[in-house]
Scaffold this motif. Structure first.
Motif, PDB file in Angstrom:
ATOM      1  N   THR A   1      10.672 -12.940   7.426  1.00  0.00           N
ATOM      2  CA  THR A   1       9.683 -12.146   6.716  1.00  0.00           C
ATOM      3  C   THR A   1       9.309 -10.985   7.624  1.00  0.00           C
ATOM      4  O   THR A   1       8.988 -11.189   8.795  1.00  0.00           O
ATOM      5  CB  THR A   1       8.434 -12.986   6.382  1.00  0.00           C
ATOM      6  OG1 THR A   1       8.841 -14.125   5.612  1.00  0.00           O
ATOM      7  CG2 THR A   1       7.431 -12.177   5.579  1.00  0.00           C
ATOM      8  N   LEU A   2       9.366  -9.776   7.078  1.00  0.00           N
ATOM      9  CA  LEU A   2       9.127  -8.560   7.847  1.00  0.00           C
ATOM     10  C   LEU A   2       7.986  -7.757   7.247  1.00  0.00           C
ATOM     11  O   LEU A   2       7.849  -7.681   6.023  1.00  0.00           O
ATOM     12  CB  LEU A   2      10.379  -7.668   7.837  1.00  0.00           C
ATOM     13  CG  LEU A   2      11.713  -8.305   8.177  1.00  0.00           C
ATOM     14  CD1 LEU A   2      12.843  -7.300   7.952  1.00  0.00           C
ATOM     15  CD2 LEU A   2      11.712  -8.814   9.601  1.00  0.00           C
ATOM     16  N   PHE A   3       7.181  -7.139   8.095  1.00  0.00           N
ATOM     17  CA  PHE A   3       6.246  -6.113   7.666  1.00  0.00           C
ATOM     18  C   PHE A   3       6.929  -4.781   7.919  1.00  0.00           C
ATOM     19  O   PHE A   3       7.406  -4.518   9.029  1.00  0.00           O
ATOM     20  CB  PHE A   3       4.928  -6.190   8.445  1.00  0.00           C
ATOM     21  CG  PHE A   3       4.008  -5.045   8.125  1.00  0.00           C
ATOM     22  CD1 PHE A   3       3.302  -5.018   6.938  1.00  0.00           C
ATOM     23  CD2 PHE A   3       3.879  -3.980   9.000  1.00  0.00           C
ATOM     24  CE1 PHE A   3       2.465  -3.956   6.629  1.00  0.00           C
ATOM     25  CE2 PHE A   3       3.051  -2.911   8.708  1.00  0.00           C
ATOM     26  CZ  PHE A   3       2.341  -2.894   7.512  1.00  0.00           C
ATOM     27  N   LEU A   4       7.029  -3.947   6.884  1.00  0.00           N
ATOM     28  CA  LEU A   4       7.692  -2.651   6.982  1.00  0.00           C
ATOM     29  C   LEU A   4       6.685  -1.538   6.738  1.00  0.00           C
ATOM     30  O   LEU A   4       5.879  -1.610   5.792  1.00  0.00           O
ATOM     31  CB  LEU A   4       8.796  -2.520   5.943  1.00  0.00           C
ATOM     32  CG  LEU A   4       9.851  -3.619   5.895  1.00  0.00           C
ATOM     33  CD1 LEU A   4      10.805  -3.371   4.715  1.00  0.00           C
ATOM     34  CD2 LEU A   4      10.609  -3.687   7.187  1.00  0.00           C
ATOM     35  N   PHE A   5       6.733  -0.501   7.567  1.00  0.00           N
ATOM     36  CA  PHE A   5       5.876   0.664   7.358  1.00  0.00           C
ATOM     37  C   PHE A   5       6.728   1.916   7.452  1.00  0.00           C
ATOM     38  O   PHE A   5       7.524   2.073   8.388  1.00  0.00           O
ATOM     39  CB  PHE A   5       4.751   0.712   8.393  1.00  0.00           C
ATOM     40  CG  PHE A   5       3.830   1.876   8.192  1.00  0.00           C
ATOM     41  CD1 PHE A   5       3.027   1.958   7.066  1.00  0.00           C
ATOM     42  CD2 PHE A   5       3.770   2.902   9.122  1.00  0.00           C
ATOM     43  CE1 PHE A   5       2.180   3.029   6.861  1.00  0.00           C
ATOM     44  CE2 PHE A   5       2.920   3.980   8.931  1.00  0.00           C
ATOM     45  CZ  PHE A   5       2.126   4.043   7.800  1.00  0.00           C
ATOM     46  N   TYR A   6       6.574   2.775   6.451  1.00  0.00           N
ATOM     47  CA  TYR A   6       7.284   4.049   6.387  1.00  0.00           C
ATOM     48  C   TYR A   6       6.242   5.171   6.412  1.00  0.00           C
ATOM     49  O   TYR A   6       5.672   5.504   5.376  1.00  0.00           O
ATOM     50  CB  TYR A   6       8.119   4.125   5.122  1.00  0.00           C
ATOM     51  CG  TYR A   6       9.137   3.017   5.009  1.00  0.00           C
ATOM     52  CD1 TYR A   6      10.389   3.145   5.592  1.00  0.00           C
ATOM     53  CD2 TYR A   6       8.832   1.830   4.349  1.00  0.00           C
ATOM     54  CE1 TYR A   6      11.324   2.121   5.507  1.00  0.00           C
ATOM     55  CE2 TYR A   6       9.762   0.802   4.258  1.00  0.00           C
ATOM     56  CZ  TYR A   6      11.002   0.960   4.839  1.00  0.00           C
ATOM     57  OH  TYR A   6      11.908  -0.054   4.759  1.00  0.00           O
ATOM     58  N   PRO A   7       5.975   5.759   7.583  1.00  0.00           N
ATOM     59  CA  PRO A   7       4.921   6.760   7.680  1.00  0.00           C
ATOM     60  C   PRO A   7       5.218   8.066   6.954  1.00  0.00           C
ATOM     61  O   PRO A   7       4.298   8.799   6.603  1.00  0.00           O
ATOM     62  CB  PRO A   7       4.770   6.986   9.185  1.00  0.00           C
ATOM     63  CG  PRO A   7       6.046   6.509   9.788  1.00  0.00           C
ATOM     64  CD  PRO A   7       6.574   5.459   8.876  1.00  0.00           C
ATOM     65  N   GLU A   8       6.503   8.335   6.693  1.00  0.00           N
ATOM     66  CA  GLU A   8       6.885   9.586   6.040  1.00  0.00           C
ATOM     67  C   GLU A   8       7.619   9.369   4.726  1.00  0.00           C
ATOM     68  O   GLU A   8       8.268  10.257   4.215  1.00  0.00           O
ATOM     69  CB  GLU A   8       7.749  10.424   6.997  1.00  0.00           C
ATOM     70  CG  GLU A   8       7.013  10.798   8.265  1.00  0.00           C
ATOM     71  CD  GLU A   8       7.919  11.486   9.270  1.00  0.00           C
ATOM     72  OE1 GLU A   8       8.918  12.114   8.887  1.00  0.00           O
ATOM     73  OE2 GLU A   8       7.619  11.370  10.470  1.00  0.00           O
ATOM     74  N   GLY A   9       7.526   8.178   4.185  1.00  0.00           N
ATOM     75  CA  GLY A   9       8.178   7.884   2.913  1.00  0.00           C
ATOM     76  C   GLY A   9       9.503   7.200   3.058  1.00  0.00           C
ATOM     77  O   GLY A   9       9.981   6.913   4.106  1.00  0.00           O
TER      78      GLY A   9
ATOM     79  N   TRP B   1       0.838  -1.195   0.000  1.00  0.00           N
ATOM     80  CA  TRP B   1       0.000   0.000   0.000  1.00  0.00           C
ATOM     81  C   TRP B   1       0.874   1.246   0.000  1.00  0.00           C
ATOM     82  O   TRP B   1       1.973   1.238   0.558  1.00  0.00           O
ATOM     83  CB  TRP B   1      -0.874   0.002   1.256  1.00  0.00           C
ATOM     84  CG  TRP B   1      -1.602   1.278   1.497  1.00  0.00           C
ATOM     85  CD1 TRP B   1      -2.810   1.641   0.985  1.00  0.00           C
ATOM     86  CD2 TRP B   1      -1.166   2.377   2.307  1.00  0.00           C
ATOM     87  NE1 TRP B   1      -3.142   2.903   1.430  1.00  0.00           N
ATOM     88  CE2 TRP B   1      -2.152   3.366   2.240  1.00  0.00           C
ATOM     89  CE3 TRP B   1      -0.034   2.613   3.082  1.00  0.00           C
ATOM     90  CZ2 TRP B   1      -2.045   4.582   2.914  1.00  0.00           C
ATOM     91  CZ3 TRP B   1       0.080   3.814   3.750  1.00  0.00           C
ATOM     92  CH2 TRP B   1      -0.926   4.776   3.665  1.00  0.00           C
ATOM     93  N   THR B   2       0.373   2.306  -0.617  1.00  0.00           N
ATOM     94  CA  THR B   2       0.998   3.619  -0.530  1.00  0.00           C
ATOM     95  C   THR B   2      -0.066   4.686  -0.712  1.00  0.00           C
ATOM     96  O   THR B   2      -1.087   4.444  -1.357  1.00  0.00           O
ATOM     97  CB  THR B   2       2.132   3.812  -1.557  1.00  0.00           C
ATOM     98  OG1 THR B   2       2.771   5.064  -1.309  1.00  0.00           O
ATOM     99  CG2 THR B   2       1.605   3.767  -2.981  1.00  0.00           C
ATOM    100  N   ASN B   3       0.177   5.842  -0.126  1.00  0.00           N
ATOM    101  CA  ASN B   3      -0.689   6.997  -0.378  1.00  0.00           C
ATOM    102  C   ASN B   3       0.103   8.074  -1.100  1.00  0.00           C
ATOM    103  O   ASN B   3      -0.301   9.228  -1.149  1.00  0.00           O
ATOM    104  CB  ASN B   3      -1.296   7.536   0.924  1.00  0.00           C
ATOM    105  CG  ASN B   3      -0.284   8.210   1.823  1.00  0.00           C
ATOM    106  OD1 ASN B   3       0.906   8.255   1.515  1.00  0.00           O
ATOM    107  ND2 ASN B   3      -0.727   8.729   2.948  1.00  0.00           N
ATOM    108  N   GLY B   4       1.239   7.703  -1.633  1.00  0.00           N
ATOM    109  CA  GLY B   4       2.109   8.630  -2.318  1.00  0.00           C
ATOM    110  C   GLY B   4       3.295   9.046  -1.461  1.00  0.00           C
ATOM    111  O   GLY B   4       4.345   9.404  -1.968  1.00  0.00           O
ATOM    112  N   THR B   5       3.140   9.008  -0.153  1.00  0.00           N
ATOM    113  CA  THR B   5       4.232   9.314   0.779  1.00  0.00           C
ATOM    114  C   THR B   5       4.481   8.104   1.679  1.00  0.00           C
ATOM    115  O   THR B   5       5.525   7.481   1.608  1.00  0.00           O
ATOM    116  CB  THR B   5       3.901  10.552   1.642  1.00  0.00           C
ATOM    117  OG1 THR B   5       3.644  11.659   0.781  1.00  0.00           O
ATOM    118  CG2 THR B   5       5.058  10.894   2.567  1.00  0.00           C
ATOM    119  N   ALA B   6       3.533   7.802   2.535  1.00  0.00           N
ATOM    120  CA  ALA B   6       3.646   6.633   3.412  1.00  0.00           C
ATOM    121  C   ALA B   6       3.519   5.366   2.562  1.00  0.00           C
ATOM    122  O   ALA B   6       2.856   5.367   1.523  1.00  0.00           O
ATOM    123  CB  ALA B   6       2.557   6.659   4.475  1.00  0.00           C
TER     124      ALA B   6
END
Length: 103
Positions: free
Chosen positions: A95-103, A27-32
């Motif tokens: 296996t990792l779940f990665l989240f980048y809240p600011e890109g 998933w992405t919103n363009g930044t996160a």
């Protein structure tokens, strides 16, 4: 509920970043953005992974992840602040779940 987004990890396209290390964008919103990272046993990121422009959130789904300093088993959550770095690696595979809240 029309604004919900869903994807099954098996339906996400796979991109090999380095030999034995694969990224599946979720998933992405363009930044996160959110991803699943799969690392085969014995793999190691070839350089420092610097967290910019923002932090990195990691949840170990399976196996044991090593940040170049210590092991983190499945079920571990990690927050890496902006500007921090590590050298991702694994002896067992993970296996990792990665989240980048600011890109």
């Amino acid at each position: 509920m029309d604004d919900y987004t869903s994807v099954h990890v098996d339906e996400s396209p796979v991109r090999e970043l380095f030999p034995g290390i694969r990224l599946r964008p979720l998933w992405t919103n363009g930044t996160a953005h959110a991803n699943v990272l799969e690392m085969d046993p014995g793999t190691k990121w070839p350089h420092r992974d610097v967290h910019e422009p923002g932090p990195e959130e990691v949840y170990v789904l399976d196996g044991t992840f090593n940040d170049g300093n210590r092991d983190y088993p499945a079920g571990t959550f990690l927050h890496a602040p902006t500007g921090s770095w590590h050298v991702p690696q694994t002896t067992t595979g993970c296996t990792l779940f990665l989240f980048y809240p600011e890109g």
